[in-house]
Structure formats: C-alpha cells, structure tokens
Design an enzyme around this catalytic site. Structure first.
Site, PDB file in Angstrom:
ATOM      1  N   CYS A 103       0.818  -1.214   0.000  1.00  0.00           N
ATOM      2  CA  CYS A 103       0.000   0.000   0.000  1.00  0.00           C
ATOM      3  C   CYS A 103       0.854   1.267   0.000  1.00  0.00           C
ATOM      4  O   CYS A 103       0.526   2.245  -0.688  1.00  0.00           O
ATOM      5  CB  CYS A 103      -0.939   0.000   1.202  1.00  0.00           C
ATOM      6  SG  CYS A 103      -0.101  -0.126   2.800  1.00  0.00           S
ATOM      7  N   HIS A 146      -1.505   0.554   7.139  1.00  0.00           N
ATOM      8  CA  HIS A 146      -1.932   0.961   5.800  1.00  0.00           C
ATOM      9  C   HIS A 146      -1.447   2.380   5.521  1.00  0.00           C
ATOM     10  O   HIS A 146      -1.210   3.166   6.450  1.00  0.00           O
ATOM     11  CB  HIS A 146      -3.457   0.904   5.695  1.00  0.00           C
ATOM     12  CG  HIS A 146      -3.984   1.004   4.308  1.00  0.00           C
ATOM     13  ND1 HIS A 146      -3.634   0.133   3.299  1.00  0.00           N
ATOM     14  CD2 HIS A 146      -4.855   1.898   3.739  1.00  0.00           C
ATOM     15  CE1 HIS A 146      -4.261   0.462   2.190  1.00  0.00           C
ATOM     16  NE2 HIS A 146      -5.000   1.533   2.430  1.00  0.00           N
ATOM     17  N   ASP A 151      -7.245   6.442  -1.986  1.00  0.00           N
ATOM     18  CA  ASP A 151      -6.535   5.218  -1.612  1.00  0.00           C
ATOM     19  C   ASP A 151      -6.210   4.428  -2.878  1.00  0.00           C
ATOM     20  O   ASP A 151      -7.030   3.651  -3.377  1.00  0.00           O
ATOM     21  CB  ASP A 151      -7.378   4.369  -0.662  1.00  0.00           C
ATOM     22  CG  ASP A 151      -6.565   3.252  -0.018  1.00  0.00           C
ATOM     23  OD1 ASP A 151      -5.427   3.012  -0.475  1.00  0.00           O
ATOM     24  OD2 ASP A 151      -7.052   2.633   0.941  1.00  0.00           O
TER      25      ASP A 151
END
Length: 669
Positions: free
Chosen positions: A412, A456, A472
């Site tokens: 991520c 994350h 995101d």
C-alpha cells in the site's frame, strides 16, 4: 571447587526452605529475561548452579575477594552493555545481577530475609515493562512462591513442608487481595513509574520515517496495535481509516513527518455521521495516537494538530485509554495557507524525472485535479501492477520511477507514495498518511482488534472548495484489501507466510480460534478496568459514587471499605478455625458434671462418665437396676455409636435429670 572454611555466623536456613527459596528466585527473575543482556542471563544461571552445588555440599561459599571481584566485574559489564545511557533498564539489570550474587552467598536466615524482600521488589519492577494479564497472573504465582519461602524460613527444621507452606502462603495472599482492590480503586492515582523512559517498552509499529518497505514488514506482524470499543453504530470496514501519522517530507526514497507545534485546525462540520469510540493503544514510545478521520471531540489529555492528527502530551509507554468522536462526513481545511501549500508540494530537485514528466503531461491532458486523480487510478487498474508483501528493494534515488515504470510490484505504501509524488509533481498539494485500516471484531465482547498487519498508507489531496480529500490507490490494484482485510489481497506463499495468529491462518470457529478470542476478550477487560484505570477514570468513578470529591469523603470511603475487607477476612478466619461440633452425649455429660461440681459432687479427673453415674446413683435411693441401665445407656451414647439415636439421647437426658433430682432431694454420701 573445594569447600571454603569461611561461613557467616548466624542461624542456618532449613534445607527444604532453601530449595523452595531457590525455586522462587528462578520464578522471580524469569520474566526479566527479555530485558537482560545474554551475559547477565548466563551469570544468573551460573550463580544458580553454584548455589545448587553448595546445597549439595560439593562447593563452598565465595570468599570475600571473589565476591568483591564479582561485584566490580558485574558493575563494569552492566555499564558497558548500556552503552553509556542511564535508564531504568540499567538499574534493573544491576539489581538482578546483585540478586544473583546474593543468592550464592546466602547462608543465614538474615541473608534469606534480605533475598525475600528483594524478590518482592523485583516482582514489582516487571510491571515497569509489561502490564498484560498473563504477566499479572504469573507474578501473583511468583508472589505466592516467595511468601511460601518466607513461611518455610520461619518453621522448625523438622517441620518444613513445601506444599503446606505453599497452601499457607496462598491463603495469606488471598487475604490481602480484598484490601489491595480497595487501595487500587480509591487511593489517589499517582503517575506510574513506567511513565519514565523505558527503551524496551515500545512495540513494533509506525515510525516518523517510512520507507515503503517498512509497512510491508508490518504486514507480516500479528502484534496488537490497539483495541477499540464503539459507542453505538460501527462504521463499515472500508471506512475504518485509523489516522496516525502524516508524512509531508520526501527525501531519498523515504517519507518523513515534519515536527511542528500542534494547533487546532479549522473543521467544517457536514453531515450527521458521527462515531464515538474508545481506544486502548498499546505502548509505542511515541506521541502519536490513532483516530478515525476526523476527530472533532477528543479526550482533554490529547491534542489535535493542524494536519488532523491526535497526539498525546507524553510518549505512550503503557496501554493508553482515551475517547474520541469523529465525523465521517466532514470537509477539512477549506482554506490552505501559502506556507502549507509550499510544504505539501515540495519535492527534491532532480529526483524521479520520469514521474515528474509523466505527471505534468497527464495533468495537461486532464486539466482538473479530480480528473488527474482518476487517470492515475485508472492507470494502476489497467496496467499489470501487483499487490505483494515482497516487492524487492528499490533504489534510494529515483525510487518512485523504479516502482511506477519498472517493477510495478508493491504494498500500500508504494502505491500511495507514488500517487502522492505524482500529485506534487503536477503542483497539487498532497501528502502521505500512515495508519491502519479495518480490524477484527471479537464477538465475545464486541470490541475490535487492530494489529500491525492492518498497517496501511493512503494519500490526501487538497482540492479547492472540497478541502483535503482521501484517495486510496490500493483500492485500484487490490480492492479486496479495502473491503475485507490485508490477507484477502495476498496469494499463495504470501498468505502462508503471515503470522500463525492472523485471521488468514485460522478459522474463528475452530477450537484454537475460539481460544484466542477468549484470551483476547480477557486481556481487553483487563486493560479496560485495570491497566486503563488512570487518574481521569478514577476521578469519574469516584464522582459518580460520592458526588463531591472532598478528601474527607474519599478518606471515609477508604476506611469503610478497608473495614469491610478486614471484617470479611476475620469472618473467614473465624469460620475456618471455629470449634468442631461437640458430640451431643459429651455436651450432656459435661452439663451434668458441671452441675454436680457446683452442688458439691465433683467428678474426679480419672473417673469415666459411667463410673461417675454409678457412684452418684449408688448414693441415692434409685434402684440399682435403674442406675445400671442409665450407666449402660451413657456408655452406648458415648462409645457405642449411638450419637444419632434420638430416643437413646432422650432416655439418657431423662435419667440424668432424675438422678440429679434424687441427689438434690436426698443428698449424696
């Protein structure tokens, strides 16, 4: 090693008590192994071996010269191991080392008492590093063992029984627990000693500097980051973005936070989706806290910064409990100062030229921030990018170029970092946010567990008339990560490489899964009601109980509760040591004998009850047959198993009353 002639003068320690004391010392030192250098552990083991040889009579006690050498060498070794730093770990290491040396030279009862007192102190020091439930249970057992050693130390040599000493020690500790609970609840809370700097108190977690591979490493860790209890409505999994750190500075492939004075940001409320929750954050040795985007009501002990982060006033060195209310539909930072615009668009000169050229060309084609962001996300979806925990090393220079155009493999932080960099390359204010996404719900208590593998990273972009907006990029390459959790985005050997305790490695309905849930629920309650019982919680609890928190009321409450504890212990002790029920025939004969003594017909010490009845009956006008029958009934009642025969008991009682009446009326000779 030959036995030494010198030995301290004084009462010797019973051998059985010494063995129990050695077991207790091993139990006391064991939890400190994680904080001690390997050589200190080796010294402790050698001292235990030496003491065992002394116990067997094969070695002698160390001489004064040897003891002096051990103390000097140990002190120098501890100081050198600490690397010049002075902290509690150094002093505890010296304490444990001195404790081991004292065990070797312990010879008299006075030495043993000193070791026992040190044992209690060392038990307390373990809570400087760990306050988990299993540690509390373990140290309670260690306390019982040390108390048992003290009990055995005060017994005669011939009466030392280890298991009996342990039973007695367990009773003594159990008697002290109610008073300990009263003091815990009502005694004014002081700052705990573990608020002092402890290098070993932090767990693996996010840091102020983040290279994309760092979050990938956290993805392999099942260590607990924090627990959460929601007040009512629980947001969807994909909305649980737990904000922790904001990275605004990029240099040599690493994103870093910027140190600034916290200030309250301007928040524009919109919508009615407010979520209240309580967080129990594990120790991090840092000041950052976690919260849902964005907290507008918070604990008074926390601070809200200009980039919408929660911070603690001091580093988090033990489990921290705090409350917050976040609005999931808020417009943030509609106004952007020139200083912040400059900060959130700065890039290193000459770094990642391909990404800079790509971003500027793409912006020229899209002509708006929203369209530019959508184009970047579409590029990730359409090109062969891979979500993986093993992306390989990236160079420090031109790392974004290497990821975006060459490897196309990452976690991520790789995707969010490249997205943020592209935004800045196009002159759009953007920043990388680090935190956690989602969590696991414990159905037993309803709280959520967020672990390090939930770490994350995502991006925030400033858009005119909308403020800071979350993007995101991971959702473009691995939407299952956003919807269901990190394990769902992995395949094959990467899933197998996750921690044994992660959600991907066991079924929550299995026996092992249920056991882990039970253990977690117990630990959560322990943190809520014991570890998290701080000054604010105590003040709120006492205010609900007493109303006005005046010292006199609190003192009266403590005295009353303490009196109840002492009364409870006294009742238990009285109940345990009450006289055994007396034989009904014995009670009957005793009353008759006392009445006869008062009337001048005493029973001689050697005289049996039957003989006493026969002697008194022979001095009256009662028929000899009646006297003989009464004496036989007395013998049957006392020695023939007739205590349960109510008819026999009534017959004896009637006969004794008749005999007493004849004695009163006719006298006895």
């Amino acid at each position: 090693m030959a036995a030494e002639r010198w030995a301290p003068a004084g009462p010797r320690i019973p051998r059985n008590s010494l063995a129990l004391l050695m077991v207790a010392q091993a139990a006391v030192v064991l939890p400190h192994v994680a904080q001690l250098s390997p050589w200190i552990i080796a010294v402790c083991l050698f001292c235990g071996y030496w003491r065992t040889r002394v116990y067997q009579g094969r070695w002698g006690y160390p001489s004064r010269l040897v003891r002096l050498g051990l103390v000097v060498a140990g002190t120098v070794g501890v100081v050198l191991s600490a690397g010049g730093s002075v902290n509690l770990e150094l002093f505890i290491a010296m304490l444990v080392l001195a404790f081991a040396f004292k065990l070797v030279e312990m010879h008299t009862r006075r030495d043993a008492v000193l070791v026992i007192m040190l044992s209690y102190f060392i038990i307390a020091t373990e809570f400087l590093f760990e306050q988990a439930l299993f540690i509390a249970v373990y140290e309670l057992v260690a306390t019982i063992l040390v108390t048992a050693a003290m009990v055995g130390l005060n017994q005669m040599h011939s009466q030392v029984r280890p298991f009996a000493s342990i039973r007695l020690a367990t009773g003594l500790v159990a008697q002290a627990l109610p008073l300990a609970v009263v003091l815990f609840l009502f005694f004014p809370r002081l700052l705990p000693l573990w608020s002092m700097p402890l290098p070993g108190s932090a767990r693996t977690g996010l840091t102020d500097a983040m290279t994309p591979g760092d979050v990938a490493e956290l993805g392999r860790s099942d260590a607990l980051a924090f627990r959460v209890e929601f007040d009512g409505v629980v947001p969807d999994y994909r909305e649980m973005y737990w904000r922790a750190l904001v990275y605004s500075d990029f240099r040599q492939g690493t994103w870093r936070t910027r140190q600034e004075i916290p200030e309250e940001p301007q928040l524009l409320r919109s919508g009615d989706r407010d979520v209240g929750y309580e967080v129990l954050l594990e120790p991090t040795a840092q000041q950052w806290l976690v919260s849902l985007d964005v907290p507008f009501r918070k604990d008074p002990r926390t601070m809200l910064t200009s980039d919408f982060r929660l911070r603690s006033e001091t580093p988090v060195l033990s489990v921290l409990r705090y409350r917050a209310v976040s609005g999931l539909e808020q417009t943030r930072g509609l106004e952007l100062s020139e200083a912040m615009r400059q900060r959130e668009t700065t890039l290193p000169v000459g770094d990642n030229p391909r990404m800079v050229a790509y971003a500027r060309e793409l912006l020229a084609r899209t002509r708006s921030v929203e369209a530019f962001a959508d184009a970047l996300l579409s590029h990730i979806r359409e090109q062969p990018y891979t979500y993986t925990l093993s992306p390989g090393e990236l160079p420090k220079l031109n790392s974004v170029d290497a990821f975006w155009f060459d490897t196309r493999r990452g976690f991520c932080a790789h995707y969010a970092g490249a997205f943020t960099y592209a935004m800045r390359a196009a002159g759009i204010p953007a920043r990388l946010v680090g935190g956690y996404l989602g969590g696991e719900r414990n159905p037993l208590t309803g709280h959520w567990m967020v672990r390090q593998y939930d770490a994350h990273g995502w991006s925030e972009v400033w858009i005119a008339d909308r403020g800071w907006v979350r993007f995101d990029p991971t959702a473009a390459v691995a939407p299952e990560r956003i919807e269901q959790g990190p394990s769902e985005a992995l395949r094959g050997e990467e899933r197998a490489g996750l921690s044994l305790f992660s959600a991907a490695r066991f079924n929550a309905g299995s026996l092992f899964g249920r056991l882990l849930l039970v253990m977690d629920s117990l630990e959560h309650r322990w943190n809520m009601f014991v570890v998290g019982y701080d000054q604010e919680t105590q003040r709120s609890y006492l205010a609900n109980l007493l109303g006005d928190l005046r010292p006199g009321r609190i003192a009266l409450l403590m005295v009353g509760a303490g009196g109840v504890c002492f009364g409870l212990v006294a009742f238990v002790l009285f109940f345990r040591h009450r006289p055994a029920p007396q034989h009904p025939g014995v009670r009957l004969i005793d009353r008759f004998s006392r009445a006869g003594a008062r009337a001048g017909w005493p029973r001689t010490p050697h005289e049996s009850p039957q003989a006493y009845v026969r002697r008194l009956g022979g001095s009256t006008s009662l028929a000899p047959a009646l006297v003989s029958t009464l004496a036989g009934d007395v013998e049957m009642l006392l020695y023939g198993g007739g205590e349960g025969d109510r008819a026999l008991l009534r017959r004896v009682a009637t006969g004794l009353r008749r005999l007493r009446l004849r004695l009163v009326l006719g006298g006895a000779t």
